[in-house]
Write a protein that holds these residues in place. Structure first.
Motif, PDB file in Angstrom:
ATOM      1  N   LEU A  77       0.728  10.268  -2.182  1.00  0.00           N
ATOM      2  CA  LEU A  77       1.640   9.748  -1.174  1.00  0.00           C
ATOM      3  C   LEU A  77       2.258  10.882  -0.356  1.00  0.00           C
ATOM      4  O   LEU A  77       2.298  10.824   0.880  1.00  0.00           O
ATOM      5  CB  LEU A  77       2.732   8.921  -1.856  1.00  0.00           C
ATOM      6  CG  LEU A  77       3.864   8.383  -0.962  1.00  0.00           C
ATOM      7  CD1 LEU A  77       3.313   7.427   0.084  1.00  0.00           C
ATOM      8  CD2 LEU A  77       4.928   7.700  -1.812  1.00  0.00           C
ATOM      9  N   CYS A  80       1.581  11.594   3.613  1.00  0.00           N
ATOM     10  CA  CYS A  80       2.717  11.533   4.529  1.00  0.00           C
ATOM     11  C   CYS A  80       2.774  12.763   5.431  1.00  0.00           C
ATOM     12  O   CYS A  80       3.266  12.689   6.563  1.00  0.00           O
ATOM     13  CB  CYS A  80       4.027  11.413   3.741  1.00  0.00           C
ATOM     14  SG  CYS A  80       4.321   9.771   3.051  1.00  0.00           S
ATOM     15  N   TYR A  96       0.707  11.957   8.457  1.00  0.00           N
ATOM     16  CA  TYR A  96       1.429  11.025   9.320  1.00  0.00           C
ATOM     17  C   TYR A  96       2.561  11.739  10.046  1.00  0.00           C
ATOM     18  O   TYR A  96       2.842  11.477  11.221  1.00  0.00           O
ATOM     19  CB  TYR A  96       1.961   9.885   8.456  1.00  0.00           C
ATOM     20  CG  TYR A  96       2.618   8.763   9.218  1.00  0.00           C
ATOM     21  CD1 TYR A  96       2.042   8.236  10.366  1.00  0.00           C
ATOM     22  CD2 TYR A  96       3.812   8.203   8.766  1.00  0.00           C
ATOM     23  CE1 TYR A  96       2.642   7.196  11.050  1.00  0.00           C
ATOM     24  CE2 TYR A  96       4.419   7.165   9.444  1.00  0.00           C
ATOM     25  CZ  TYR A  96       3.825   6.662  10.589  1.00  0.00           C
ATOM     26  OH  TYR A  96       4.424   5.641  11.262  1.00  0.00           O
ATOM     27  N   THR A 107      -4.782   7.979   5.998  1.00  0.00           N
ATOM     28  CA  THR A 107      -3.585   8.249   5.204  1.00  0.00           C
ATOM     29  C   THR A 107      -3.044   6.960   4.598  1.00  0.00           C
ATOM     30  O   THR A 107      -2.714   6.914   3.413  1.00  0.00           O
ATOM     31  CB  THR A 107      -2.500   8.927   6.059  1.00  0.00           C
ATOM     32  OG1 THR A 107      -2.073   8.047   7.106  1.00  0.00           O
ATOM     33  CG2 THR A 107      -3.002  10.223   6.664  1.00  0.00           C
ATOM     34  N   LEU A 108      -2.965   5.920   5.399  1.00  0.00           N
ATOM     35  CA  LEU A 108      -2.426   4.663   4.892  1.00  0.00           C
ATOM     36  C   LEU A 108      -3.402   3.988   3.934  1.00  0.00           C
ATOM     37  O   LEU A 108      -2.997   3.387   2.937  1.00  0.00           O
ATOM     38  CB  LEU A 108      -2.091   3.738   6.068  1.00  0.00           C
ATOM     39  CG  LEU A 108      -1.274   2.496   5.738  1.00  0.00           C
ATOM     40  CD1 LEU A 108       0.011   2.857   5.016  1.00  0.00           C
ATOM     41  CD2 LEU A 108      -0.965   1.717   7.011  1.00  0.00           C
ATOM     42  N   ILE A 166      -3.158   5.645   0.578  1.00  0.00           N
ATOM     43  CA  ILE A 166      -1.929   5.219  -0.096  1.00  0.00           C
ATOM     44  C   ILE A 166      -2.118   3.818  -0.679  1.00  0.00           C
ATOM     45  O   ILE A 166      -1.716   3.536  -1.816  1.00  0.00           O
ATOM     46  CB  ILE A 166      -0.744   5.253   0.886  1.00  0.00           C
ATOM     47  CG1 ILE A 166      -0.382   6.703   1.208  1.00  0.00           C
ATOM     48  CG2 ILE A 166       0.470   4.529   0.290  1.00  0.00           C
ATOM     49  CD1 ILE A 166       0.625   6.841   2.325  1.00  0.00           C
ATOM     50  N   ILE A 212       4.640   2.119   1.226  1.00  0.00           N
ATOM     51  CA  ILE A 212       4.530   2.077   2.687  1.00  0.00           C
ATOM     52  C   ILE A 212       5.873   2.389   3.323  1.00  0.00           C
ATOM     53  O   ILE A 212       5.960   3.070   4.351  1.00  0.00           O
ATOM     54  CB  ILE A 212       4.000   0.693   3.142  1.00  0.00           C
ATOM     55  CG1 ILE A 212       2.521   0.550   2.761  1.00  0.00           C
ATOM     56  CG2 ILE A 212       4.177   0.513   4.651  1.00  0.00           C
ATOM     57  CD1 ILE A 212       1.976  -0.837   2.978  1.00  0.00           C
ATOM     58  N   TRP A 238       6.178   6.073   3.158  1.00  0.00           N
ATOM     59  CA  TRP A 238       5.272   6.610   4.188  1.00  0.00           C
ATOM     60  C   TRP A 238       5.919   6.522   5.568  1.00  0.00           C
ATOM     61  O   TRP A 238       5.933   7.495   6.331  1.00  0.00           O
ATOM     62  CB  TRP A 238       3.968   5.828   4.139  1.00  0.00           C
ATOM     63  CG  TRP A 238       2.972   6.098   5.217  1.00  0.00           C
ATOM     64  CD1 TRP A 238       2.060   7.122   5.272  1.00  0.00           C
ATOM     65  CD2 TRP A 238       2.730   5.285   6.375  1.00  0.00           C
ATOM     66  NE1 TRP A 238       1.295   7.007   6.404  1.00  0.00           N
ATOM     67  CE2 TRP A 238       1.676   5.893   7.090  1.00  0.00           C
ATOM     68  CE3 TRP A 238       3.303   4.117   6.874  1.00  0.00           C
ATOM     69  CZ2 TRP A 238       1.186   5.356   8.285  1.00  0.00           C
ATOM     70  CZ3 TRP A 238       2.819   3.591   8.057  1.00  0.00           C
ATOM     71  CH2 TRP A 238       1.776   4.211   8.752  1.00  0.00           C
ATOM     72  N   GLY A 243       7.321   9.893   7.382  1.00  0.00           N
ATOM     73  CA  GLY A 243       6.707  10.111   8.688  1.00  0.00           C
ATOM     74  C   GLY A 243       7.738  10.071   9.795  1.00  0.00           C
ATOM     75  O   GLY A 243       7.677  10.844  10.761  1.00  0.00           O
TER      76      GLY A 243
END
Length: 463
Positions: A15, A19, A22, A122-123, A126, A140, A143, A147
């Motif tokens: 994670l 991040c 992001y 990236t997402l 995760i 999320i 994240w 971000g």
């Protein structure tokens, strides 16, 4: 339940590393905006040229995002993320060395392409690291929150660099960050891919990119030469034809299309992405005009403008974490609807801004605006991902980010065309008021869509 990705580190280590990627993408948005007046004077370009500097990045990001998400599903998200970091770093170096506007815009397109390769992965990684829906929603939120720290950091860092070594430093600073992120990604993250990934939709990529480019060009050049200029009309015709061709091509491809029609028929998925697009259309469009207002009309330095924007970006970063926790407990409907209405109230206050407006007006407007968008962002992301099957997680994140970047690119083009040049102060102020009022009204209307179509609770199992 989503089977976990193969990884070298714990889910929380993955994670943090994702991040960082992001963070880079969002840092580039705000750090560049605060430097626009300096770029304009340094390279001798007008508002239209500055719109292309911002939208060159946004167009590449939006048009490549869907294909990048599918590429991650097919070839491996880690591989695509690493490629994105390398391309983003190369584009940043090109921006920092660009001698004129055409080359700067070209380098911005390279940057945006790298960001498009980077962001969906990236997402998706995760999502694979956190197979439980409630934990995923909280992740999320983290994240989005980490971000979003790039948002308050961008104006301050951009102001310091622009007022100090100059605007080129805002791009060159990305290069060492990219190198560090590459090393950490190689060490921490192992590969994750889908066993049933679909082939790439290259016709959709080309037609979608052409439609977005033509639409944005029509608005930007319309602001320069008028809506009836031949090149503006030609761009509008190309946009319509490209959209029609894209719709026909996607229908023929069915489930292998960039955005399968079956997914669009899911009300929660369509609503989440529509709201995401409107969110960025209003936010980035207003932000583009507002930063020109703070520096060119109110005559603040780049650092002073960045400092003035902190009441907007700080609650956005903090509330993103809160919004993720709320979404994990009660679903996306409550935070999304509340966020849209609160942001609308903040934008409405900006309709009273004048050349002499100080912090008593600007701070409440920015606080409400940032609070609203901070609640909204993780809610629409979580709703979009929860609305699709587990094996389409990369596509879901790509569609959501594409919707946001498409909205942002069009919003910047529209807002710049409405406001015009800051040197015509009366018209520019009227344009700022029009942009703020229109954005507030659109946010308020979109709240009704969120209230009706977004889920009241995230399902414990994926649809």
């Amino acid at each position: 339940m989503i089977p976990p990705a193969s990884r070298a580190g714990s889910p929380y280590t993955v994670l943090v590393v994702m991040c960082a990627g992001y963070f880079l993408v969002l840092l580039d948005v705000t750090i560049v905006n605060v430097a626009l007046p300096a770029i304009g004077s340094g390279l001798g370009t007008d508002v239209g040229g500055l719109q292309w500097v911002v939208d060159g990045y946004a167009l590449a990001l939006a048009s490549s995002m869907l294909t990048s998400g599918t590429a991650g599903d097919r070839y491996g998200h880690k591989r695509v993320v690493l490629a994105g970091l390398a391309v983003f770093g190369a584009g940043s170096l090109g921006c920092g060395l660009a001698p004129d506007v055409p080359l700067l815009v070209t380098a911005r397109v390279v940057q945006g392409t790298g960001a498009a390769l980077l962001l969906p992965g990236t997402l998706a990684l995760i999502g694979r690291a956190f197979p439980d829906p409630a934990e995923r929603a909280r992740a999320i939120g983290v994240w989005a929150g980490i971000g979003s720290l790039a948002l308050p950091a961008g104006p301050l860092l951009g102001g310091v660099l622009t007022d100090g070594p100059g605007w080129r430093a805002i791009f060159l600073i990305n290069v060492p960050i990219v190198l560090l992120a590459l090393v950490c990604s190689v060490a921490v993250v192992r590969e994750s891919r889908e066993t049933t990934a679909h082939p790439l939709d290259l016709p959709g990529l080309l037609l979608g990119g052409l439609a977005l480019l033509a639409t944005t060009s029509a608005f930007i050049e319309g602001g320069r030469s008028g809506a009836t200029a031949p090149d503006v009309l030609a761009a509008a015709v190309v946009a319509v034809l490209a959209l029609a061709a894209l719709a026909a091509a996607e229908r023929r491809r069915g489930d292998t299309a960039m955005v399968p029609p079956a997914l669009l028929r899911r009300p929660a998925f369509g609503a989440a992405n529509t709201i995401a697009g409107i969110m960025n259309l209003c936010t980035l469009g207003t932000l583009f005009v507002l930063l020109l207002f703070l520096q060119s009309v109110q005559h603040r330095s780049a650092f002073q403008a960045g400092l003035t924007m902190l009441p907007l970006f700080t609650p956005l970063a903090v509330c993103a974490l809160l919004g993720g926790r709320i979404a994990s407990r009660v679903g996306a409907r409550v935070p999304a609807t509340a966020g849209l209405l609160v942001a609308a109230a903040g934008l409405a206050l900006l309709t009273r801004a004048t050349a002499h407006s100080g912090l008593p007006l600007l701070v409440p407007a920015f606080l409400l605006w940032g609070l609203g968008v901070g609640l909204l962002t993780p809610a629409v992301v979580a709703a979009a991902i929860a609305a699709v099957p587990a094996e389409r997680s990369g596509l879901a994140s790509a569609v959501n980010n594409t919707a946001r970047q498409t909205g942002g690119a069009i919003g910047i083009a529209v807002a710049g065309a409405i406001a015009g040049t800051p040197s015509d102060e009366p018209r520019f102020l009227r344009g700022l008021h029009t942009v703020a009022a229109g954005s507030a009204a659109l946010y308020a209307a979109t709240a009704a869509v969120a209230l009706v179509l977004l889920p009241g609770a995230l399902s414990l199992r994926r649809r």
